[in-house]
Scaffold this motif. Sequence first.
Motif, PDB file in Angstrom:
ATOM      1  N   CYS A  36       0.843  -1.202   0.000  1.00 44.54           N
ATOM      2  CA  CYS A  36       0.000   0.000   0.000  1.00 44.54           C
ATOM      3  C   CYS A  36       0.876   1.250   0.000  1.00 44.54           C
ATOM      4  CB  CYS A  36      -0.883  -0.011   1.241  1.00 44.54           C
ATOM      5  SG  CYS A  36      -2.098   1.329   1.289  1.00 44.54           S
ATOM      6  N   ASP A  38       0.503   3.509   2.035  1.00 47.40           N
ATOM      7  CA  ASP A  38       0.419   4.000   3.410  1.00 47.40           C
ATOM      8  C   ASP A  38       1.748   4.592   3.902  1.00 47.40           C
ATOM      9  OD1 ASP A  38      -1.570   3.621   5.901  1.00 47.40           O
ATOM     10  OD2 ASP A  38       0.508   3.476   6.573  1.00 47.40           O
ATOM     11  N   GLY A  60      -3.929   0.271  -1.088  1.00 49.68           N
ATOM     12  CA  GLY A  60      -4.341  -1.063  -0.673  1.00 49.68           C
ATOM     13  C   GLY A  60      -3.283  -2.136  -0.864  1.00 49.68           C
ATOM     14  N   HIS A  88      -2.039  -4.010   5.053  1.00 52.97           N
ATOM     15  CA  HIS A  88      -1.771  -3.607   6.437  1.00 52.97           C
ATOM     16  C   HIS A  88      -3.043  -3.309   7.198  1.00 52.97           C
ATOM     17  CE1 HIS A  88      -2.604   0.750   5.892  1.00 52.97           C
ATOM     18  NE2 HIS A  88      -2.367   0.445   4.633  1.00 52.97           N
ATOM     19  N   CYS A  91      -6.012   0.194   7.119  1.00 47.78           N
ATOM     20  CA  CYS A  91      -5.899   0.735   5.753  1.00 47.78           C
ATOM     21  C   CYS A  91      -7.099   1.637   5.465  1.00 47.78           C
ATOM     22  CB  CYS A  91      -5.847  -0.408   4.733  1.00 47.78           C
ATOM     23  SG  CYS A  91      -5.496   0.158   3.045  1.00 47.78           S
ATOM     24  N   GLY A  92      -6.864   2.738   4.783  1.00 44.78           N
ATOM     25  CA  GLY A  92      -7.949   3.658   4.407  1.00 44.78           C
ATOM     26  C   GLY A  92      -9.068   2.963   3.644  1.00 44.78           C
TER      27      GLY A  92
HETATM   28 ZN   LIG Z   1      -3.422   1.149   3.045  1.00 47.24          ZN
END
Ligand SMILES: [Zn+2]
Length: 179
Positions: A36, A38, A60, A88, A91-92
């Motif tokens: 991701c 992130d 993602g 993870h 995650c959004g």
């Molecule tokens: Zn994420």
Amino acid sequence: MSVIDEVLAANEIYSRNHELRKLTPRPERKLAVLTCMDTRLSIRTLGLKTGDAHIIRNAGGIVTEDTLRSLVVSHYLLGTEEIMVINHTDCGLMHTSEQDLRARIQNRTGTDAVGFDSFYTFQNVEENVRSQLQKLRAHPSIPKNVAIRGFVYDVTTGRLREIKDAASSDKRDSDQVGH
Ligand SMILES: [Zn+2]
């Protein structure tokens, strides 16, 4: 000064020494990581240095057509032999839904979110990893001798946990990384 201007200023300083000049385009440790975008995940999290691996990132850590394209280029042109898929916690994409995201876009722009088949929102991170592994294993252009393993990165503990699927090889006994 915008952040981009700050980056340009920092690059100007970096380029005076350009210590990464000596690296080759071939990942030294023959590893490709799909993960991701992130902020809490980095090569540092994985004990990697710049030059060790290809890091392919999207929202993602999803196997999409474009991810597959990158992985195929990574293997055939640049010699990577192992693929690590990392999703993870927190995650959004777990905190929204396809409908919610589409509604947000429509509310802001006044128009439908066109051009996206899916935003790949998900509820269960382990299932999501398994589904990415399945897409990779099913793809005819990824040779069977390329190792494919999936993980969940826990953003609270900083630890990776391996997610096994039916196709996980017997020789991969360890459930933990670093043992
Ligand atoms: Zn994420």
